[in-house]
Design a protein around this motif. Structure first.
Motif, PDB file in Angstrom:
ATOM      1  N   VAL A  96       0.711  -1.289  -0.014  1.00 40.12           N
ATOM      2  CA  VAL A  96      -0.083  -0.238  -0.194  1.00 40.12           C
ATOM      3  C   VAL A  96       0.903   1.324   0.136  1.00 40.12           C
ATOM      4  O   VAL A  96       0.261   2.269  -0.416  1.00 40.12           O
ATOM      5  CB  VAL A  96      -0.972   0.065   1.120  1.00 40.12           C
ATOM      6  N   CYS A  97       2.062   1.213   0.329  1.00 44.52           N
ATOM      7  CA  CYS A  97       2.772   2.506   0.436  1.00 44.52           C
ATOM      8  C   CYS A  97       3.442   2.838  -0.842  1.00 44.52           C
ATOM      9  O   CYS A  97       3.776   4.117  -1.105  1.00 44.52           O
ATOM     10  CB  CYS A  97       3.704   2.602   1.578  1.00 44.52           C
TER      11      CYS A  97
ATOM     12  N   LEU B 254       4.715  13.185  -0.651  1.00 45.04           N
ATOM     13  CA  LEU B 254       3.235  13.281  -0.349  1.00 45.04           C
ATOM     14  C   LEU B 254       3.348  13.027   1.084  1.00 45.04           C
ATOM     15  O   LEU B 254       2.353  13.550   1.857  1.00 45.04           O
ATOM     16  CB  LEU B 254       2.464  12.254  -1.189  1.00 45.04           C
ATOM     17  N   LEU B 255       3.862  11.836   1.407  1.00 46.68           N
ATOM     18  CA  LEU B 255       3.630  11.556   2.880  1.00 46.68           C
ATOM     19  C   LEU B 255       4.100  12.651   3.948  1.00 46.68           C
ATOM     20  O   LEU B 255       3.574  12.886   5.040  1.00 46.68           O
ATOM     21  CB  LEU B 255       4.412  10.127   3.176  1.00 46.68           C
TER      22      LEU B 255
ATOM     23  N   GLU C 210       2.395  15.561   5.017  1.00 45.22           N
ATOM     24  CA  GLU C 210       1.039  15.534   5.927  1.00 45.22           C
ATOM     25  C   GLU C 210       1.399  15.250   7.390  1.00 45.22           C
ATOM     26  O   GLU C 210       0.638  15.055   8.360  1.00 45.22           O
ATOM     27  CB  GLU C 210       0.144  14.041   5.661  1.00 45.22           C
TER      28      GLU C 210
ATOM     29  N   ILE D  88       0.683   6.988   8.544  1.00 49.25           N
ATOM     30  CA  ILE D  88       0.662   6.799   6.964  1.00 49.25           C
ATOM     31  C   ILE D  88       0.089   5.847   6.567  1.00 49.25           C
ATOM     32  O   ILE D  88       0.112   5.524   5.292  1.00 49.25           O
ATOM     33  CB  ILE D  88       2.268   6.904   6.541  1.00 49.25           C
ATOM     34  N   LEU D  89      -0.842   5.223   7.319  1.00 51.52           N
ATOM     35  CA  LEU D  89      -1.749   3.945   7.040  1.00 51.52           C
ATOM     36  C   LEU D  89      -1.188   3.119   6.263  1.00 51.52           C
ATOM     37  O   LEU D  89      -1.720   2.557   5.169  1.00 51.52           O
ATOM     38  CB  LEU D  89      -3.101   4.779   6.210  1.00 51.52           C
TER      39      LEU D  89
ATOM     40  N   THR E  75      -8.529  -1.254  13.231  1.00 56.82           N
ATOM     41  CA  THR E  75      -8.951  -1.241  11.846  1.00 56.82           C
ATOM     42  C   THR E  75      -8.805   0.131  11.263  1.00 56.82           C
ATOM     43  O   THR E  75      -7.957   0.912  11.938  1.00 56.82           O
ATOM     44  CB  THR E  75     -10.465  -1.536  11.833  1.00 56.82           C
ATOM     45  N   ARG E  76      -9.071   0.177  10.064  1.00 58.33           N
ATOM     46  CA  ARG E  76      -9.039   1.530   9.429  1.00 58.33           C
ATOM     47  C   ARG E  76     -10.472   1.792   9.164  1.00 58.33           C
ATOM     48  O   ARG E  76     -11.198   1.087   9.008  1.00 58.33           O
ATOM     49  CB  ARG E  76      -8.324   1.524   7.915  1.00 58.33           C
ATOM     50  N   THR E  77     -10.616   2.960   9.667  1.00 55.13           N
ATOM     51  CA  THR E  77     -11.909   3.719   9.615  1.00 55.13           C
ATOM     52  C   THR E  77     -12.061   4.907   8.693  1.00 55.13           C
ATOM     53  O   THR E  77     -10.889   5.515   8.196  1.00 55.13           O
ATOM     54  CB  THR E  77     -12.545   4.240  11.057  1.00 55.13           C
ATOM     55  N   GLY E  78     -13.270   5.055   7.967  1.00 52.45           N
ATOM     56  CA  GLY E  78     -13.477   5.966   7.080  1.00 52.45           C
ATOM     57  C   GLY E  78     -12.777   5.692   5.855  1.00 52.45           C
ATOM     58  O   GLY E  78     -12.595   4.353   5.466  1.00 52.45           O
ATOM     59  N   LYS E  79     -12.738   6.678   4.647  1.00 48.93           N
ATOM     60  CA  LYS E  79     -12.432   6.148   3.429  1.00 48.93           C
ATOM     61  C   LYS E  79     -11.536   7.292   2.682  1.00 48.93           C
ATOM     62  O   LYS E  79     -11.851   8.572   3.195  1.00 48.93           O
ATOM     63  CB  LYS E  79     -13.728   6.004   2.397  1.00 48.93           C
ATOM     64  N   GLY E  80     -10.862   7.025   1.798  1.00 49.15           N
ATOM     65  CA  GLY E  80     -10.130   8.087   1.050  1.00 49.15           C
ATOM     66  C   GLY E  80      -9.273   8.619   1.932  1.00 49.15           C
ATOM     67  O   GLY E  80      -8.678   8.277   3.021  1.00 49.15           O
ATOM     68  N   TYR E  81      -9.072  10.170   1.618  1.00 46.60           N
ATOM     69  CA  TYR E  81      -8.127  10.931   2.432  1.00 46.60           C
ATOM     70  C   TYR E  81      -8.542  10.991   3.829  1.00 46.60           C
ATOM     71  O   TYR E  81      -7.656  11.107   4.658  1.00 46.60           O
ATOM     72  CB  TYR E  81      -8.228  12.245   1.637  1.00 46.60           C
TER      73      TYR E  81
ATOM     74  N   THR F  74      -9.436   8.668   5.917  1.00 45.93           N
ATOM     75  CA  THR F  74      -9.123   7.526   6.497  1.00 45.93           C
ATOM     76  C   THR F  74      -8.223   7.654   7.613  1.00 45.93           C
ATOM     77  O   THR F  74      -7.086   8.211   7.674  1.00 45.93           O
ATOM     78  CB  THR F  74      -8.560   6.183   5.661  1.00 45.93           C
TER      79      THR F  74
END
Lengths: 223, 539
Positions: A48-49, A92-93, A96, A152-153, A171-177, A179
């Motif tokens: 994913v990274c 990008l990382l 943030e 960085i998810l 878990t991951r919660t939410g979606k997209g940016y 998350t």
């Protein structure tokens, strides 16, 4: 039964590995360390990274940690193009990140910072997403400090918690940016079923999950 | 499917999937809480708390912004400011671009938005129902009457063999009509030859890209062709089970499909002896809990396996390892619907439907600044200009500024390219792509910055968040453009191009790979467009 092997070249060097081995593992066998943030050899790879992308001559680059080697593959891990994309992904990382990394300031092993140094990144021209740390922090646990802004998810804590320790909390919660990581039904870490085993802190590559004790915070200090 | 179905049922009956309900579900199903939180927070259908009495969902995407000449969501919020019993939410493209500006009131489509919604709330207007059109209206339907449905698959069962079907699909030149254009015969061949006793066939009925609504019309008008195409596919690859993955906003399509499936079961077309004694085939509709990314076939598979709909790293491809790791044939609605005609009338007949060297028929969704938006079934090789003429030309006979030949993921082309024929290769040669055949025409008075930024925002909004380039990159791109609009940044054109190159080459799936494409390509294709000038230049 003999293990089936596949032969390929990585940066012009030949290597033979058991069928099913990832490009990342095959490269490591040659002493080529492909940069990566979301992968750890103890964990199931998730790709994913995207820092470990390599050129296999296809339409898109492949994440070396998840892509199985194929017979006859010709892999480039360090072309100018690949390195330019890695630099962009790091920027990008970094754009943030909060101003300071709790990991870098204590144990000094923030893997994102280490890659930023390796790639000589000093100035980020992208819009600053870390200013004012909009993603917040969760200091509710007596042991573990959660800095969502530094996350960085990469999914390492999720896999560490679920697959190494079988505590099944993150878990991951939410979606997209939007998350972020969450505990149980998105409650604070203190209210969750977390047993403070510390695996998430151990596998986290950034300042997102750190030990309060290591950071000189008193253990009983909550909220 | 079990967990998501349970959560969908909760959402439908309670208006929310509350913490208490999830704790109960976790106990009953023996799954950890975190897993249910991951699902609830990912899929847009689910609410943590029940909302107000009325739910209004307003499309925020390109075609609806064009129709509203501004922000349709803001317009509806302002128009309904006095209604504290109404929740207004911005949602992504509803697949109702022919009725733009589009909205849903309590899950029923309305048009208008502000006026239409007011009329709907007061009971004056109802949702447009699916048109029950006379059979034979669409050229891809080989049948004149309902009694003839499924005669093609039955003839194949008794008179043909699976490899002949694969040959026919290859001869017909059929390619995936969901946008990716992968040769259908080859895909069926791979799945047929993939080792494994258990296989699945899945219809991807999750079209959600702004400008795309052709599958909605096919599902409403020709559900039997979709079912028959799936039956033929199942017989060819050896599947016993099929699933139609349908976007939840398509209520009329769901009704049409469920009615057609029930009839097929009644006639024994589906069920325990579909392919003969002891050789059954079961088919069901799965209603998606929402999100454009679910149309990515591996994200769709993740949803069917009760996980967050995040695309998988490929390979392996679904033809080898799809649903539950088994070989799975996944095709788009239009692709399956073309199969009965190809098998029934022959590959030669299908090929002859195209113009010149082009083979077959194509459904196009036409919207934007045209007189009569809608769906047309045209021969391959028809030019974009002819499609525009079919729709009555541009509103008010305005000049054309640009057109998108294939949907949000394809580049806009200038008027000089209007004579490009509908064809995957020809559109690529013209500098764009045919995509899903979602043609959006943009009149001269529009700003291309607004138009391309709307497409970029769509992808940003619909990014699943799994991989870094798409999750962070699509957001940064929108921010950079918005900074330019506020006068806070000088032309980021070069930075946007570099960002696009990284997203195109390193994103896991097609969404990230094309997110910046329409904007970055427009900088090249429309050098004189005034609205794009502020984006150019050095940082």
């Amino acid at each position: 039964m003999a293990t089936e092997h596949v032969s390929l070249t990585i940066d012009g060097r030949s290597v033979s590995v058991p069928a099913g081995a990832s490009i990342w593992d095959a490269a490591a066998r040659l002493g080529i360390h492909i940069p990566v943030l979301c992968h750890d050899p103890r964990l199931r790879p998730v790709g994913v990274c995207r820092l470990c992308v390599v050129d296999t001559g296809e339409r898109t680059l492949a994440a070396a940690c998840v892509r199985p080697c194929q017979d006859g593959m010709e892999v480039r891990t360090d072309s100018e193009e690949v390195e330019a994309h890695r630099r962009m992904l790091l920027e990008l990382l970094l754009s943030e990140q909060p101003d300071r990394s709790a990991r870098e300031e204590t144990t000094g092993d923030d893997a994102l910072y280490a890659l930023a140094r390796r790639y000589g990144i000093r100035e980020i021209l992208l819009p600053d997403g870390g200013e004012g740390t909009p993603r917040g922090r969760d200091a509710s646990s007596p042991v573990i400090d959660v800095d969502h802004q530094a996350c960085i998810l990469c999914d390492r804590c999720v896999r560490g918690c679920d697959e190494i320790q079988h505590n099944d909390v993150i878990t991951r919660t939410g979606k997209g940016y939007g998350t972020r990581i969450a505990f149980d039904l998105d409650v604070s870490m203190a209210e969750s079923t977390c047993v403070s085993c510390g695996e998430c802190v151990a596998v986290c590559p950034t300042g997102a999950l750190t030990h309060k004790a290591v950071r000189g915070l008193r253990l009983e200090e909550g909220a | 499917m079990r967990l998501l179905k349970a959560m969908l049922a909760l959402q439908a009956s309670e208006g929310a999937v509350t913490d208490a309900a999830l704790r109960d579900l976790a106990r009953r199903e023996g799954v950890p809480l975190y897993r249910l939180e991951g699902l609830r927070s990912f899929y847009p259908v689910f609410r943590k708390h029940p909302g107000k009495a009325m739910q209004v969902e307003v499309c925020r995407d390109l075609v609806c912004c064009m129709a509203a000449d501004g922000d349709p969501v803001r317009q509806v919020r302002e128009a309904l400011a006095d209604r504290d019993d109404v929740d207004v939410r911005a949602v992504s493209c509803l697949g109702q671009c022919d009725r733009a500006p589009a909205a849903m009131v309590d899950h029923r489509p309305v048009t208008g938005p502000a006026d239409g919604i007011r009329a709907c709330l007061s009971g004056e207007q109802m949702a447009p129902e699916s048109g029950t059109l006379p059979s034979g209206r669409w050229a891809t339907d080989p049948y004149k009457a309902a009694e003839q449905y499924y005669t093609t698959v039955h003839a194949l069962l008794t008179e043909s063999e699976p490899d002949a079907v694969i040959r026919a699909l290859k001869d017909a030149g059929l390619r995936g009509l969901g946008g990716a254009a992968f040769p259908t015969g080859m895909k069926w061949d791979f799945t047929r030859r993939a080792p494994g006793g258990e296989k699945y066939v899945i219809c991807n009925a999750d079209e959600s890209e702004p400008g795309t609504f052709k599958d909605r019309v096919i599902l409403e008008d020709l559900p039997h062709l979709v079912i028959e195409g799936m039956l033929i596919g199942a017989w060819v690859i050896g599947a016993r089970r099929g699933i139609i993955y349908l976007r939840h906003e398509y209520g009329a399509a769901r009704k049409a499909l469920e009615t057609a499936i029930a009839e097929a079961y009644q006639r024994g077309i589906l069920g325990e002896a579909a392919f003969g004694p002891g050789r059954g085939f079961d088919l069901e509709v799965f209603v998606s809990p929402g999100g454009y990314i679910m149309g990515e076939e591996t994200a769709l598979l993740e949803a069917l396996e009760d996980r967050r709909g995040e695309p998988r790293n490929k390979p392996p491809f679904p033809t080898d390892a799809g649903l539950h790791g088994k070989p799975t044939l996944i095709n788009n609605v239009e692709t399956f619907a073309a199969v009965p005609a190809i098998c029934g009338r022959g590959a030669d007949w299908w090929a002859a439907q195209g113009l010149g060297d082009h083979k077959g028929l194509k459904f196009v969704s036409v919207s934007g600044d045209v007189e009569r938006p809608g769906v047309h079934c045209v021969p391959w090789g028809t030019t974009a200009r002819q499609v525009l003429e079919l729709c009555g030309g541009l509103v008010g006979s305005q000049p054309l500024k640009a057109f998108s030949p294939g949907g949000a993921s394809t580049s806009f082309l200038p008027p000089e390219k209007l004579d490009t024929p509908l064809d995957f290769d020809a559109m690529q040669g013209a500098g764009s792509a045919l995509g899903t055949g979602a043609m959006v025409f943009v009149a001269g008075h529009r700003d291309l910055l607004d138009v391309t930024l709307a497409q970029l925002r769509f992808f940003r909004n619909e990014s699943c968040g799994k991989c870094v380039p798409c999750r962070v990159g699509s957001h940064k791109a929108v921010e950079m453009v918005e900074q330019v609009q506020r006068g806070e940044r000088a032309g980021p054109g070069i930075a946007l191009e570099a960002l696009h190159r990284t997203l195109a080459r390193t994103s896991i799936c097609g969404l990230g790979q094309v997110a910046l494409l329409p904007l970055v390509e427009a900088l090249r294709t429309f050098p004189d467009e005034p609205s794009l000038q502020p984006l150019r230049g050095e940082e």
